[in-house]
Design a protein around this motif. Structure first.
Motif, short mmCIF file in Angstrom:
data_model
loop_
_atom_site.label_atom_id
_atom_site.label_comp_id
_atom_site.label_asym_id
_atom_site.label_seq_id
_atom_site.Cartn_x
_atom_site.Cartn_y
_atom_site.Cartn_z
N PRO A 219 -7.03 59.58 -75.60
CA PRO A 219 -8.15 59.67 -75.44
C PRO A 219 -8.30 59.56 -73.92
CG PRO A 219 -8.17 58.26 -77.09
CD PRO A 219 -6.60 58.61 -76.72
N GLY A 220 -8.92 60.49 -73.15
CA GLY A 220 -9.25 60.66 -71.69
C GLY A 220 -8.04 61.15 -71.06
N GLY A 221 -7.04 61.42 -71.72
CA GLY A 221 -5.92 61.97 -71.12
C GLY A 221 -5.70 63.39 -70.70
N THR A 222 -4.99 63.64 -69.52
CA THR A 222 -4.80 65.05 -69.20
C THR A 222 -3.48 65.37 -69.35
OG1 THR A 222 -7.08 64.78 -67.92
CG2 THR A 222 -5.24 66.38 -67.31
N ILE A 223 -3.02 66.56 -69.43
CA ILE A 223 -1.77 67.16 -69.45
C ILE A 223 -2.17 68.16 -67.91
CG2 ILE A 223 0.14 68.82 -70.08
CD1 ILE A 223 -0.62 68.06 -72.96
#
Length: 279
Positions: free
Chosen positions: A175-179
């Motif tokens: 949750p809230g992560g980005t690649i």
């Protein structure tokens, strides 16, 4: 097909000795690269797949929720994606990859019942020019499967299967992560979005959409939701850590992604029904 033996999965029992339920997918035919000879490496040919999944469906029967069984419509699309993206050399590799995928533990964004065992048969109808029909059938259990994992800044990666010229992975974006925006110079990458809440290239993307990233094509994922989101990824060759190169987005912005849906059209269910509440 005439001359082909029927598909007969074994009887599999629970630890208590009760025969497990079986969901079967028969006759899924996909044009894909499979074979070791030059003519087979450049031209797709039909590969037919039969799958038996052993599980306990009693919760689904009483509760009416897809999350308590296996959504065979979506699974069919996921298996099509795997067969088309991996470019197998051997039937053995194709069958093993399918088994390892269907036996992997479910993720929170794609709830389903755990599959305890699987029988997979793969057939190459045209391989011998009609003289005979080669096939391979294997049986695997979830108990014998081990899946390596790698922690990443965006979440984690489950290593589902790695073969001679490909790797199959589940990218699990927290949750809230980005690649972050990145490119590959050596690998070609195909990805199938499994979760319902990701942003791709900054825009919402539907689950079941598949994308092929050519070498040098900048792409990124963002997860703005409160639930982990999953992407099924195939790299060719298998993942090379140094080949995932983060880059700044182009000045004109990231190019739109053109994909193809591998999931069947799903009409909305009646408001308030248990199925409606299943992701």
């Amino acid at each position: 097909m005439t001359g082909e033996p029927p598909f007969h999965p074994p009887v599999v029992t629970s630890p208590q000795g009760r025969p497990l339920d079986v969901i079967e997918l028969r006759g899924l035919t996909v044009d894909c690269i499979v074979g070791v000879f030059n003519r087979e490496r450049f031209a797709a040919q039909p590969l037919r797949l039969d799958v038996a999944l052993f599980l306990d469906t009693r919760s689904a029967a009483t509760g009416g929720r897809l999350a308590n069984t296996v959504n065979y419509g979506r699974l069919t699309g996921e298996l099509r994606f795997l067969l088309e993206a991996c470019r197998f050399e051997l039937l053995e590799s194709a069958a093993e990859a399918v088994c390892r995928y269907v036996l992997a533990p479910p993720t929170g964004d794609v709830p389903r019942a755990q599959v305890y065992a699987a029988t997979v048969r793969v057939t190459k109808p045209q391989a011998l020019g009609g003289m005979a029909v080669p096939s391979l059938q294997i049986h695997r259990t979830s108990e014998e499967m081990e899946y390596a994992r790698e922690d990443k800044p965006f979440g984690r990666v489950d290593i589902i299967h790695e073969g001679a010229g490909y790797g199959v992975y589940r990218l699990r974006v927290r949750p809230g992560g980005t690649i972050p925006t990145h490119v590959h110079q050596q690998m070609e990458e195909s990805e199938l979005v499994l979760g319902p809440g990701l942003l791709l290239q900054g825009k919402p993307v539907e689950r079941g959409m598949a994308f092929h990233w050519p070498r040098g094509f900048p792409h990124r994922y963002d997860n703005p939701t409160a639930t982990e989101q999953t992407v099924l990824c195939v790299d060719r060759p298998r993942f090379i850590p140094t080949d995932e190169v983060e880059t700044e987005p182009p000045a004109e912005g990231l190019a739109p992604a053109t994909g193809f849906s591998y999931y069947p059209l799903e009409a909305p269910v009646a408001p308030g029904s248990p199925a409606e509440r299943s992701p």
